[in-house]
Scaffold this motif. Structure first.
Motif, PDB file in Angstrom:
ATOM      1  N   VAL A  91       0.871  -1.164   0.000  1.00 34.80           N
ATOM      2  CA  VAL A  91       0.000   0.000   0.000  1.00 34.80           C
ATOM      3  C   VAL A  91       0.913   1.220   0.000  1.00 34.80           C
ATOM      4  O   VAL A  91       1.842   1.308   0.808  1.00 34.80           O
ATOM      5  CB  VAL A  91      -0.925   0.020   1.235  1.00 34.80           C
ATOM      6  CG1 VAL A  91      -1.694   1.342   1.309  1.00 34.80           C
ATOM      7  CG2 VAL A  91      -1.883  -1.158   1.202  1.00 34.80           C
ATOM      8  N   PHE A  92       0.654   2.157  -0.902  1.00 28.34           N
ATOM      9  CA  PHE A  92       1.524   3.328  -1.030  1.00 28.34           C
ATOM     10  C   PHE A  92       1.080   4.406  -0.044  1.00 28.34           C
ATOM     11  O   PHE A  92      -0.084   4.798   0.005  1.00 28.34           O
ATOM     12  CB  PHE A  92       1.523   3.823  -2.475  1.00 28.34           C
ATOM     13  CG  PHE A  92       2.251   2.883  -3.391  1.00 28.34           C
ATOM     14  CD1 PHE A  92       3.607   3.047  -3.639  1.00 28.34           C
ATOM     15  CD2 PHE A  92       1.596   1.805  -3.951  1.00 28.34           C
ATOM     16  CE1 PHE A  92       4.291   2.151  -4.448  1.00 28.34           C
ATOM     17  CE2 PHE A  92       2.268   0.902  -4.772  1.00 28.34           C
ATOM     18  CZ  PHE A  92       3.623   1.080  -5.022  1.00 28.34           C
ATOM     19  N   SER A  93       2.043   4.874   0.750  1.00 25.12           N
ATOM     20  CA  SER A  93       1.735   5.629   1.962  1.00 25.12           C
ATOM     21  C   SER A  93       1.219   7.037   1.717  1.00 25.12           C
ATOM     22  O   SER A  93       0.576   7.611   2.589  1.00 25.12           O
ATOM     23  CB  SER A  93       2.974   5.703   2.856  1.00 25.12           C
ATOM     24  OG  SER A  93       4.035   6.376   2.190  1.00 25.12           O
ATOM     25  N   MET A  94       1.482   7.629   0.551  1.00 23.98           N
ATOM     26  CA  MET A  94       1.027   8.995   0.298  1.00 23.98           C
ATOM     27  C   MET A  94      -0.328   9.039  -0.397  1.00 23.98           C
ATOM     28  O   MET A  94      -1.145   9.920  -0.140  1.00 23.98           O
ATOM     29  CB  MET A  94       2.059   9.749  -0.547  1.00 23.98           C
ATOM     30  CG  MET A  94       3.360  10.056   0.179  1.00 23.98           C
ATOM     31  SD  MET A  94       3.127  11.171   1.594  1.00 23.98           S
ATOM     32  CE  MET A  94       3.456  10.061   2.952  1.00 23.98           C
ATOM     33  N   ASP A  95      -0.605   8.083  -1.291  1.00 19.96           N
ATOM     34  CA  ASP A  95      -1.840   8.093  -2.070  1.00 19.96           C
ATOM     35  C   ASP A  95      -2.874   7.088  -1.575  1.00 19.96           C
ATOM     36  O   ASP A  95      -4.050   7.187  -1.923  1.00 19.96           O
ATOM     37  CB  ASP A  95      -1.550   7.810  -3.541  1.00 19.96           C
ATOM     38  CG  ASP A  95      -0.735   8.915  -4.199  1.00 19.96           C
ATOM     39  OD1 ASP A  95      -0.577   9.978  -3.576  1.00 19.96           O
ATOM     40  OD2 ASP A  95      -0.262   8.715  -5.327  1.00 19.96           O
ATOM     41  N   GLY A  96      -2.435   6.085  -0.816  1.00 16.75           N
ATOM     42  CA  GLY A  96      -3.366   5.110  -0.291  1.00 16.75           C
ATOM     43  C   GLY A  96      -3.832   4.071  -1.286  1.00 16.75           C
ATOM     44  O   GLY A  96      -4.812   3.363  -1.041  1.00 16.75           O
ATOM     45  N   ASP A  97      -3.141   3.945  -2.426  1.00 16.34           N
ATOM     46  CA  ASP A  97      -3.531   2.939  -3.408  1.00 16.34           C
ATOM     47  C   ASP A  97      -2.813   1.615  -3.137  1.00 16.34           C
ATOM     48  O   ASP A  97      -1.771   1.575  -2.497  1.00 16.34           O
ATOM     49  CB  ASP A  97      -3.264   3.424  -4.834  1.00 16.34           C
ATOM     50  CG  ASP A  97      -1.815   3.816  -5.067  1.00 16.34           C
ATOM     51  OD1 ASP A  97      -1.188   4.384  -4.150  1.00 16.34           O
ATOM     52  OD2 ASP A  97      -1.287   3.556  -6.169  1.00 16.34           O
ATOM     53  N   ILE A  98      -3.394   0.541  -3.652  1.00 20.15           N
ATOM     54  CA  ILE A  98      -2.873  -0.808  -3.450  1.00 20.15           C
ATOM     55  C   ILE A  98      -2.117  -1.235  -4.699  1.00 20.15           C
ATOM     56  O   ILE A  98      -2.608  -1.079  -5.822  1.00 20.15           O
ATOM     57  CB  ILE A  98      -4.015  -1.798  -3.170  1.00 20.15           C
ATOM     58  CG1 ILE A  98      -4.836  -1.358  -1.955  1.00 20.15           C
ATOM     59  CG2 ILE A  98      -3.475  -3.208  -2.958  1.00 20.15           C
ATOM     60  CD1 ILE A  98      -6.120  -2.149  -1.756  1.00 20.15           C
ATOM     61  N   ALA A  99      -0.923  -1.783  -4.515  1.00 17.73           N
ATOM     62  CA  ALA A  99      -0.157  -2.287  -5.657  1.00 17.73           C
ATOM     63  C   ALA A  99      -0.925  -3.410  -6.351  1.00 17.73           C
ATOM     64  O   ALA A  99      -1.529  -4.248  -5.686  1.00 17.73           O
ATOM     65  CB  ALA A  99       1.198  -2.810  -5.189  1.00 17.73           C
ATOM     66  N   PRO A 100      -0.904  -3.457  -7.696  1.00 12.47           N
ATOM     67  CA  PRO A 100      -1.559  -4.553  -8.436  1.00 12.47           C
ATOM     68  C   PRO A 100      -0.726  -5.826  -8.346  1.00 12.47           C
ATOM     69  O   PRO A 100      -0.151  -6.296  -9.325  1.00 12.47           O
ATOM     70  CB  PRO A 100      -1.634  -4.008  -9.859  1.00 12.47           C
ATOM     71  CG  PRO A 100      -0.452  -3.095  -9.975  1.00 12.47           C
ATOM     72  CD  PRO A 100      -0.286  -2.472  -8.607  1.00 12.47           C
ATOM     73  N   LEU A 101      -0.675  -6.389  -7.162  1.00  9.90           N
ATOM     74  CA  LEU A 101       0.282  -7.450  -6.872  1.00  9.90           C
ATOM     75  C   LEU A 101       0.036  -8.702  -7.700  1.00  9.90           C
ATOM     76  O   LEU A 101       0.988  -9.413  -8.056  1.00  9.90           O
ATOM     77  CB  LEU A 101       0.234  -7.783  -5.379  1.00  9.90           C
ATOM     78  CG  LEU A 101       1.430  -8.547  -4.810  1.00  9.90           C
ATOM     79  CD1 LEU A 101       2.708  -7.747  -4.994  1.00  9.90           C
ATOM     80  CD2 LEU A 101       1.209  -8.851  -3.337  1.00  9.90           C
ATOM     81  N   ASP A 102      -1.222  -8.975  -8.018  1.00 11.89           N
ATOM     82  CA  ASP A 102      -1.507 -10.151  -8.843  1.00 11.89           C
ATOM     83  C   ASP A 102      -0.790 -10.067 -10.187  1.00 11.89           C
ATOM     84  O   ASP A 102      -0.174 -11.041 -10.647  1.00 11.89           O
ATOM     85  CB  ASP A 102      -3.008 -10.314  -9.037  1.00 11.89           C
ATOM     86  CG  ASP A 102      -3.710  -9.051  -9.521  1.00 11.89           C
ATOM     87  OD1 ASP A 102      -3.107  -7.954  -9.463  1.00 11.89           O
ATOM     88  OD2 ASP A 102      -4.873  -9.160  -9.960  1.00 11.89           O
ATOM     89  N   LYS A 103      -0.806  -8.889 -10.797  1.00 13.40           N
ATOM     90  CA  LYS A 103      -0.155  -8.705 -12.098  1.00 13.40           C
ATOM     91  C   LYS A 103       1.365  -8.586 -11.959  1.00 13.40           C
ATOM     92  O   LYS A 103       2.117  -9.072 -12.806  1.00 13.40           O
ATOM     93  CB  LYS A 103      -0.726  -7.479 -12.795  1.00 13.40           C
ATOM     94  CG  LYS A 103      -2.218  -7.573 -13.094  1.00 13.40           C
ATOM     95  CD  LYS A 103      -2.732  -6.321 -13.763  1.00 13.40           C
ATOM     96  CE  LYS A 103      -4.207  -6.442 -14.124  1.00 13.40           C
ATOM     97  NZ  LYS A 103      -5.062  -6.556 -12.929  1.00 13.40           N
ATOM     98  N   LEU A 104       1.828  -7.948 -10.887  1.00 10.44           N
ATOM     99  CA  LEU A 104       3.272  -7.809 -10.670  1.00 10.44           C
ATOM    100  C   LEU A 104       3.931  -9.177 -10.497  1.00 10.44           C
ATOM    101  O   LEU A 104       4.994  -9.451 -11.074  1.00 10.44           O
ATOM    102  CB  LEU A 104       3.543  -6.942  -9.437  1.00 10.44           C
ATOM    103  CG  LEU A 104       3.175  -5.465  -9.523  1.00 10.44           C
ATOM    104  CD1 LEU A 104       3.342  -4.793  -8.173  1.00 10.44           C
ATOM    105  CD2 LEU A 104       4.036  -4.752 -10.555  1.00 10.44           C
TER     106      LEU A 104
END
Length: 394
Positions: A180-193
């Motif tokens: 989870v990115f601390s400034m924007d609050g978005d979740i990494a697309p971990l399934d695709k990564l």
């Protein structure tokens, strides 16, 4: 002529002051809770990472006190000499079981964990590809590594694949991302990564500082959220502060990862072990989140309510998907002014501007917790509406 220490300090501080970047941290006069006292003023606290409200929870304090009385105030040495207490190893077994990984190791902080793990794993001839918005601790950890370092555009799967294609190597390939990115609050697309990393024979490395305790069943984190918790080619690191309410860092993953880090990770080798009270509190936190699902339920109920109401008022919350809820003000001066005005209204929420975030993207970062009541959030929303209208943001 040699520069004196006084001249250097004065010049650096003057530069920070003139650029408006000189920090004067506010001081809490009471425990870090949803309602607390800051600089003598009673406030609703939207600035803390205390997601589950564990920082002052009675269960954590009771077990911390128990371990303090039985095991002492400090560990007395680094782990590899005489500082590994039985409770350290018991907690690491508890953590590995919680994370569904082959092993886990605790270090002194999330920041030093990135330095220790990246510095241990990466060698000359390896390739590491890092998301452009990764945390400063990842950036500093990679500076210590001798591997070839490349950056891919934030959460951009096509750009990640391009970088991997253009940089073939027979060494280890490591794809590094925040969960989870601390400034924007978005979740990494971990399934695709993970899919792309595997396509090129690579390993995925996830810093889950803001995902652990927030995402996945019982707060097991971003890796669990996407179903990769038993995967040996996914490494999880993170902090034991934030949702867990205490302090420390961890690395969890392949069953051999722990043993290598014990032998090679410099922050582990050269830092005194965690105090017993810290271990006790952390153990209680893991027990509590698994036995009582209401903490995560309240966290997400509060998060959804607060986000929806901010958007209804007309604020831009920048696509956040998590309890990290930024409110965009644009210019640094406006974000800082909004923070001051909110404080006058009894809301503690900190403004962030350049260079912490890009120019033109200054914001206030709010973090909703499980401990906030609906009344707390409604009061905060009324203050936001008043300040937003005063500044012409809504």
């Amino acid at each position: 002529m040699t520069t004196s220490l006084s001249e250097r300090l004065s010049a650096e501080l003057s530069g920070l002051r003139e650029s408006g970047l000189l920090i004067h941290p506010r001081v809490l006069d009471a425990a870090n809770r949803a309602r607390t006292s800051v600089d003598g003023k009673a406030v609703i606290n939207l600035a803390s990472n205390n997601y589950l409200g564990f920082a002052d929870h009675p269960a954590l304090k009771a077990k911390a006190e128990s371990y303090l009385r039985e095991w002492g105030a400090g560990a007395g040495a680094v782990r590899t000499i005489a500082g590994t207490l039985r409770i350290h190893e018991e907690f690491e077994e508890q953590l590995a079981h919680f994370k569904h990984t082959g092993s886990a190791l605790v270090l002194q902080s999330g920041f030093t964990t990135n330095q220790g793990v990246l510095g241990t794993l990466l060698r000359e001839g390896d390739l590491v590809v890092s998301d452009e918005l990764n945390h400063a601790s990842i950036i500093d950890g990679l500076r210590l590594a001798k591997a070839t370092k490349k950056v891919f555009k934030h959460a951009d799967i096509a750009d990640l694949e391009r970088v991997l294609q253009e940089n073939p190597t027979d060494g280890l390939k490591l794809v590094v991302t925040d969960g989870v990115f601390s400034m924007d609050g978005d979740i990494a697309p971990l399934d695709k990564l993970v899919e792309v990393a595997r396509k090129y024979g690579g390993v995925t490395y996830v810093d889950d500082a803001h995902g652990s305790g927030v995402l996945g069943e019982a707060g097991r984190g971003t890796v669990h959220h996407f179903g990769f918790e038993h995967a040996d080619d996914v490494i999880q690191v993170g902090t034991l502060s934030k949702a867990w309410g205490v302090v420390g860092g961890y690395a969890a993953g392949h069953h051999d990862l722990r043993q290598l880090l014990i032998n090679r990770a410099r922050p582990y080798l050269f830092s005194t072990a965690q105090p017993p009270a810290v271990v006790g509190a952390l153990s209680a936190a893991l027990e509590l989140v698994q036995s009582d699902p209401s903490f995560m339920e309240r966290l997400w109920d509060n998060t959804k309510f607060f986000k929806a109401e901010l958007e209804r008022l007309g604020f831009d919350i920048m696509g956040s998907q998590t309890p990290i809820t930024p409110v965009l003000f644009g210019e640094t001066a406006d974000a800082f002014a909004a923070s001051r005005k909110l404080f006058e209204e009894g809301i503690f929420a900190v403004g962030l501007g350049f260079p912490t975030v890009p120019k033109g993207k200054a914001r206030i970062r709010n973090i909703v917790t499980a401990e906030h009541t609906r009344e707390d959030l409604e009061q905060a929303l009324r203050a936001y509406e008043k300040v937003g209208k005063e500044l012409g943001v809504i």
